[in-house]
Enzyme design. Structure first.
Site, PDB file in Angstrom:
ATOM      1  N   LYS A   1       0.812  -1.193   0.000  1.00 49.69           N
ATOM      2  CA  LYS A   1       0.000   0.000   0.000  1.00 49.69           C
ATOM      3  C   LYS A   1       0.853   1.254   0.000  1.00 49.69           C
ATOM      4  CE  LYS A   1      -3.137  -2.497   3.060  1.00 49.69           C
ATOM      5  NZ  LYS A   1      -3.528  -2.622   4.491  1.00 49.69           N
ATOM      6  N   GLY A   2       2.103   1.106   0.427  1.00 47.76           N
ATOM      7  CA  GLY A   2       2.946   2.261   0.730  1.00 47.76           C
ATOM      8  C   GLY A   2       3.083   3.310  -0.356  1.00 47.76           C
TER       9      GLY A   2
ATOM     10  N   GLU B   1       7.502   2.649  -6.043  1.00 44.18           N
ATOM     11  CA  GLU B   1       7.615   2.052  -4.710  1.00 44.18           C
ATOM     12  C   GLU B   1       7.893   3.152  -3.694  1.00 44.18           C
ATOM     13  OE1 GLU B   1       6.999   0.090  -2.520  1.00 44.18           O
ATOM     14  OE2 GLU B   1       8.409  -1.574  -2.299  1.00 44.18           O
ATOM     15  N   ASP B   2       7.474   2.954  -2.455  1.00 47.46           N
ATOM     16  CA  ASP B   2       7.694   3.968  -1.436  1.00 47.46           C
ATOM     17  C   ASP B   2       9.162   4.077  -1.029  1.00 47.46           C
ATOM     18  OD1 ASP B   2       7.678   1.492  -0.126  1.00 47.46           O
ATOM     19  OD2 ASP B   2       6.155   2.037   1.350  1.00 47.46           O
TER      20      ASP B   2
ATOM     21  N   LYS C   1      17.298   3.769   1.379  1.00 47.27           N
ATOM     22  CA  LYS C   1      18.219   3.613   2.524  1.00 47.27           C
ATOM     23  C   LYS C   1      19.383   2.749   2.058  1.00 47.27           C
ATOM     24  CE  LYS C   1      14.760   3.162   6.202  1.00 47.27           C
ATOM     25  NZ  LYS C   1      14.203   2.165   7.146  1.00 47.27           N
TER      26      LYS C   1
ATOM     27  N   PHE D   1      13.774   4.415  10.834  1.00 45.00           N
ATOM     28  CA  PHE D   1      12.460   3.961  10.399  1.00 45.00           C
ATOM     29  C   PHE D   1      11.538   5.161  10.221  1.00 45.00           C
ATOM     30  CE2 PHE D   1       8.420   1.854  10.219  1.00 45.00           C
ATOM     31  CZ  PHE D   1       8.727   0.732   9.458  1.00 45.00           C
ATOM     32  N   VAL D   2      11.029   5.320   9.006  1.00 46.24           N
ATOM     33  CA  VAL D   2      10.207   6.487   8.712  1.00 46.24           C
ATOM     34  C   VAL D   2       8.763   6.098   8.402  1.00 46.24           C
ATOM     35  CG1 VAL D   2      12.092   7.977   7.937  1.00 46.24           C
ATOM     36  CG2 VAL D   2      11.005   6.435   6.300  1.00 46.24           C
TER      37      VAL D   2
ATOM     38  N   ASP E   1       3.945   3.188   6.496  1.00 46.92           N
ATOM     39  CA  ASP E   1       3.289   2.827   7.751  1.00 46.92           C
ATOM     40  C   ASP E   1       4.243   2.183   8.746  1.00 46.92           C
ATOM     41  OD1 ASP E   1       3.611   0.317   6.287  1.00 46.92           O
ATOM     42  OD2 ASP E   1       2.338  -0.550   7.833  1.00 46.92           O
TER      43      ASP E   1
ATOM     44  N   ARG F   1       0.041   6.246   7.876  1.00 45.30           N
ATOM     45  CA  ARG F   1       0.109   6.474   6.420  1.00 45.30           C
ATOM     46  C   ARG F   1      -0.422   7.854   6.049  1.00 45.30           C
ATOM     47  NH1 ARG F   1       1.322   1.531   3.970  1.00 45.30           N
ATOM     48  NH2 ARG F   1       0.388  -0.310   4.910  1.00 45.30           N
TER      49      ARG F   1
END
Ligand code: IMP
Ligand code: MG
Length: 172
Positions: free
Chosen positions: A38-39, A94-95, A126, A147-148, A154, A160
């Site tokens: 979903k990102g 992609e996120d 990253k 971690f973002v 999410d 989100r």
């Protein structure tokens, strides 16, 4: 939460990415965007609004982290595309590219479907966590190993909706 990238910075960068993608494919060339659920849904919506000319999109979903923050290394297709990729100019959206396992899996299975071109756009990268040399033609921002969340990303399905990208303290 500490804001790492503001909504204004995100929007400005995505506008630049859209221009680069359009000029690489050429004005008037149809581009088919494949967003990874979903990102990537927010990134996709901003990106395609900033792209001129013919565009189509489709969605695919893979399982990655479950509810944790560490990659299991296992990737599973949970929702396939609706349309064939045969002969299309495809851009995977992609996120974030972290270890690179998800994207290398996706690139492999999508390349096998005969697209004319296959490129990848990621909002975030990253590089310090990469486990393979997956090729990503378009990267929005390179970040450190934190971690973002926000802007589609999410933690345990939450956050989100944040309009900025923020660091989730104590994770990763
Ligand atoms: P990779 O297979 O390790 O490259 O993992 C990519 C996927 O992990 C992304 O599509 C995200 O869903 C998730 N992910 C990796 N890092 C983060 C993060 O910092 N925040 C949220 N999700 C992340
Ligand atoms: Mg993802």
């Amino acid at each position: 939460m500490e804001v790492l990238i503001t909504r204004q910075e995100i929007q400005a960068r995505i506008t630049e990415m859209a221009r680069t993608i359009r000029s690489d494919f050429g004005a008037g060339t149809p581009i088919h965007f494949v967003a990874v659920l979903k990102g990537a849904f927010m990134f996709l919506s901003e990106l395609i609004r900033a792209i001129e000319g013919p565009v189509t999109c489709d969605f695919i979903a893979v399982s990655s982290y479950g509810s944790g923050t560490k990659s299991s290394g296992e990737v599973r297709l949970t929702k396939d595309l609706d349309e064939s990729l045969e002969g299309l100019n495809v851009v995977i959206v992609e996120d974030i590219v972290d270890t690179g396992l998800t994207l290398s899996y996706l690139q492999e299975i999508l390349r096998a479907r005969g697209p004319r071109a296959l490129k990848t756009a990621c909002l975030l990268s990253k590089p310090s966590r990469r486990k393979n040399d997956v090729k990503v033609e378009y990267i929005g921002f390179t970040i450190e190993d934190r971690f973002v969340v926000g802007y589609g990303l999410d933690f345990d399905e939450k956050y989100r909706n944040l309009p900025d990208i923020a660091v989730l303290e104590g994770k990763a």
